[in-house]
Design an enzyme around this catalytic site. Sequence first.
Site, PDB file in Angstrom:
ATOM      1  N   HIS A  18     -11.231  -6.049  -0.419  1.00 13.17           N
ATOM      2  CA  HIS A  18      -9.955  -6.599   0.159  1.00 13.17           C
ATOM      3  C   HIS A  18      -9.834  -7.738   1.027  1.00 13.17           C
ATOM      4  O   HIS A  18      -9.113  -8.517   1.220  1.00 13.17           O
ATOM      5  CB  HIS A  18      -9.145  -5.261   0.566  1.00 13.17           C
ATOM      6  CG  HIS A  18      -8.834  -4.169  -0.377  1.00 13.17           C
ATOM      7  ND1 HIS A  18      -8.895  -2.818  -0.177  1.00 13.17           N
ATOM      8  CD2 HIS A  18      -8.546  -4.476  -1.801  1.00 13.17           C
ATOM      9  CE1 HIS A  18      -8.680  -2.189  -1.177  1.00 13.17           C
ATOM     10  NE2 HIS A  18      -8.475  -3.091  -1.936  1.00 13.17           N
ATOM     11  N   HIS A  41      -6.713  -3.517 -12.755  1.00 16.78           N
ATOM     12  CA  HIS A  41      -6.764  -2.122 -12.546  1.00 16.78           C
ATOM     13  C   HIS A  41      -6.212  -1.804 -11.063  1.00 16.78           C
ATOM     14  O   HIS A  41      -6.941  -1.642 -10.123  1.00 16.78           O
ATOM     15  CB  HIS A  41      -8.139  -1.632 -12.531  1.00 16.78           C
ATOM     16  CG  HIS A  41      -8.919  -1.651 -13.925  1.00 16.78           C
ATOM     17  ND1 HIS A  41      -9.124  -3.152 -14.361  1.00 16.78           N
ATOM     18  CD2 HIS A  41      -9.133  -0.999 -14.920  1.00 16.78           C
ATOM     19  CE1 HIS A  41      -9.616  -3.014 -15.588  1.00 16.78           C
ATOM     20  NE2 HIS A  41      -9.734  -1.495 -16.019  1.00 16.78           N
ATOM     21  N   SER A 103      -5.442  -3.097  -3.087  1.00 12.22           N
ATOM     22  CA  SER A 103      -5.310  -4.487  -3.486  1.00 12.22           C
ATOM     23  C   SER A 103      -3.834  -5.042  -3.649  1.00 12.22           C
ATOM     24  O   SER A 103      -3.550  -5.837  -3.217  1.00 12.22           O
ATOM     25  CB  SER A 103      -6.207  -4.786  -4.733  1.00 12.22           C
ATOM     26  OG  SER A 103      -6.028  -4.031  -5.621  1.00 12.22           O
ATOM     27  N   GLU A 121      -1.853  -0.408 -14.607  1.00 14.11           N
ATOM     28  CA  GLU A 121      -2.788   0.857 -14.117  1.00 14.11           C
ATOM     29  C   GLU A 121      -2.369   1.842 -15.458  1.00 14.11           C
ATOM     30  O   GLU A 121      -1.346   1.881 -15.922  1.00 14.11           O
ATOM     31  CB  GLU A 121      -2.015   1.336 -13.010  1.00 14.11           C
ATOM     32  CG  GLU A 121      -2.546   2.715 -12.553  1.00 14.11           C
ATOM     33  CD  GLU A 121      -3.825   3.003 -12.462  1.00 14.11           C
ATOM     34  OE1 GLU A 121      -4.564   2.261 -11.817  1.00 14.11           O
ATOM     35  OE2 GLU A 121      -4.337   3.850 -13.208  1.00 14.11           O
ATOM     36  N   ASP A 146      -3.434  -0.772 -20.545  1.00  9.76           N
ATOM     37  CA  ASP A 146      -4.946  -0.968 -20.273  1.00  9.76           C
ATOM     38  C   ASP A 146      -5.171  -2.500 -19.696  1.00  9.76           C
ATOM     39  O   ASP A 146      -4.641  -3.332 -20.167  1.00  9.76           O
ATOM     40  CB  ASP A 146      -5.719  -0.772 -21.643  1.00  9.76           C
ATOM     41  CG  ASP A 146      -7.139  -0.795 -21.755  1.00  9.76           C
ATOM     42  OD1 ASP A 146      -7.912  -0.415 -22.288  1.00  9.76           O
ATOM     43  OD2 ASP A 146      -7.750  -1.928 -21.061  1.00  9.76           O
ATOM     44  N   GLY A 147      -5.868  -2.538 -18.661  1.00 10.51           N
ATOM     45  CA  GLY A 147      -6.019  -3.569 -18.022  1.00 10.51           C
ATOM     46  C   GLY A 147      -6.826  -4.775 -18.683  1.00 10.51           C
ATOM     47  O   GLY A 147      -6.463  -5.918 -18.568  1.00 10.51           O
ATOM     48  N   ASP A 167     -10.944  -4.812 -11.243  1.00 10.63           N
ATOM     49  CA  ASP A 167     -11.437  -3.639 -10.585  1.00 10.63           C
ATOM     50  C   ASP A 167     -11.627  -2.392 -11.147  1.00 10.63           C
ATOM     51  O   ASP A 167     -10.873  -1.599 -10.764  1.00 10.63           O
ATOM     52  CB  ASP A 167     -10.873  -3.869  -9.192  1.00 10.63           C
ATOM     53  CG  ASP A 167     -11.345  -2.633  -8.196  1.00 10.63           C
ATOM     54  OD1 ASP A 167     -12.499  -2.458  -8.174  1.00 10.63           O
ATOM     55  OD2 ASP A 167     -10.379  -2.271  -7.279  1.00 10.63           O
TER      56      ASP A 167
END
Length: 280
Positions: A18, A41, A103, A121, A146-147, A167
């Site tokens: 971060h 994510h 984040s 997410e 799905d990211g 991430d």
Amino acid sequence: MNYRHIYHAGIFADIFKHAIVSVLIQSLLSKEKPFCYVDTHAGIGLYDLQQAAAQKTQEYATGLVPLLRAENYPALLKPYLAAIAAYNKVDNITVMPRYYPGSPCVVRHLLREQDRMILSELHQEDVKYLKQVFWNDKQVAVHHVDGYQAIKAFLPPKERRGLVLIDPPYEQENEFAKIIDALVMGLQQWETGVYAVWYPLKDRMITNHFLRKIKTRVDKEILVTELTIYSTEIKNTLNGCGMVIVNPPWQLEEKLNALVPWLWNVLSLNKQGGCRVEFI
Ligand SMILES: C[S@@+](CC[C@H](N)C(=O)[O-])C[C@H]1O[C@@H](n2cnc3c(N)ncnc32)[C@H](O)[C@@H]1O
């Protein structure tokens, strides 16, 4: 999907990630033109450290706690510290805070009116919570997807300036390969975007292979930074973590050379491990 980030909120790896994301956002803020932040994510956004799951592991003891005990903070870290304070409704953090911003919340705190963010997410419960955190926020879009598909669907953003954070939880064996494919696809769709990929350091051989593969498939400037706080002899433990930054903003290397050794000094309580910042 077993992974829940609440068990790890505020761990040293979060502080590293971060802090770097906030430095990347500061670079984007140096121009008036709007930008878009894409978090593939995203997690739940805001973590209540008093929840049983966070209390069970208390992983924030390796990250947030030593961070807040530190002195002489580098100027580059102040926007990130201000974000933590803001989510706890104080001007400065003087006692252990209840809430830790992930984040999406760190970045949201830094956005201007002209900027926006796209979050994905996949976990059914986590995405519900994330939607609540950003309910009615016109600058934030939350998607239950799905990211990796999000990269295909949402890039390039109309602003043509911005950052993509990748991430994932590294639960799947082929996660490293999926990330590289996603990076390649993302760059085909948006070649000037800044891409940041967080990765765990548990086994140096796996990481070196990952970095070599990225280098062979991505024909762009690639800056790597790593922070290890335990001896790398300990197997199957999160000894440290790293970030691959593709298309790093101007002077990022210098900024990270000032920040990452400071973080190592604060987070490596037994002065084990080390850190690096270098182009590969
Ligand atoms: C490490 S956490 C993210 C933490 C967050 N980026 C932060 O720094 O605050 C990884 C998240 O990815 C989610 N996830 C797992 N697989 C996913 C996928 N294929 N697409 C999108 N999200 C996924 C998990 O539910 C988890 O919330």
